[in-house]
Design an enzyme around this catalytic site. Structure first.
Site, short mmCIF file in Angstrom:
data_model
loop_
_atom_site.label_atom_id
_atom_site.label_comp_id
_atom_site.label_asym_id
_atom_site.label_seq_id
_atom_site.Cartn_x
_atom_site.Cartn_y
_atom_site.Cartn_z
CB CYS A 13 -5.30 1.00 -2.55
SG CYS A 13 -4.23 0.16 -1.36
CG ASN A 16 -5.23 -3.35 2.73
OD1 ASN A 16 -5.46 -4.20 3.56
ND2 ASN A 16 -5.54 -2.09 2.94
CB CYS A 18 0.80 2.42 -0.34
SG CYS A 18 2.37 1.60 -0.63
NE ARG A 19 -2.79 3.73 -4.18
CZ ARG A 19 -3.18 3.41 -5.39
NH1 ARG A 19 -3.72 4.32 -6.19
NH2 ARG A 19 -3.04 2.17 -5.84
CB SER A 20 -6.58 1.16 1.23
OG SER A 20 -5.79 0.01 1.20
CG ASP A 130 0.56 2.43 -5.98
OD1 ASP A 130 1.10 2.64 -4.87
OD2 ASP A 130 0.41 1.30 -6.46
#
Length: 161
Positions: A13, A16, A18-20, A130
């Site tokens: 993401c 690095n 939140c999402r990943s 995001d």
């Protein structure tokens, strides 16, 4: 009988945080639960170095923890050239990350670059939005998508690649 090499998966993401890392934590949790921890190696990285060395955002940690995933020990890192060779799969959280990965891909790279939600068509979208600038509901929605994507990847990886 020889042991096959583990599939190596990199979640990608922007920062690095939140999402990943959430996807890294969810897929690792699912792999352990299925007894596949030795067959799937998982990491995450960001397309930027804005948060290098930082833990996942507090809100990402809280949302993950509420669902039984502990991502507190992860630390953000930027994407490296070696990642294109060290991983079998580079899973991008959105089209912008795909563009970044393709644009920076070394000519002889071996990793396959794919949208993270590719094996989860039932969610009806390609990107994991995001949640960073949103609220609690945005983190919950991202986690819903991440769980669906991770279940799809787990099924895909069970057969090797």
């Amino acid at each position: 009988m020889t042991k096959s090499r583990a599939s190596r998966v990199l979640m990608v993401c922007t920062g690095n945080i939140c999402r990943s890392p959430s996807a890294e934590g969810v897929l690792r949790h699912l792999a352990i639960a299925e007894g596949l921890a030795d067959r799937i190696e998982i990491d995450s990285a960001g397309t930027t170095d804005w948060h290098a060395g930082e833990p996942p955002s507090k809100r990402a940690q809280v949302a993950a923890k509420a669902r039984g995933y502990d991502i507190s020990g992860l630390r953000a890192r930027p994407l490296r050239r070696e990642d294109y060779f060290d991983f079998d799969w580079m899973l991008a959280m959105d089209e912008g990350h795909i563009a970044h990965l393709v644009r920076n891909r070394p000519e002889d790279a071996t990793a396959e670059i794919v949208l993270f939600l590719d094996p989860a068509p039932q969610v009806g979208r390609g990107d994991v939005p995001d949640p960073y600038y949103g609220g609690e509901d945005d983190y919950e929605y991202s986690l819903d998508l991440i769980e669906a994507g991770c279940r799809g990847w787990l099924e895909r990886l069970k057969g090797g690649k």
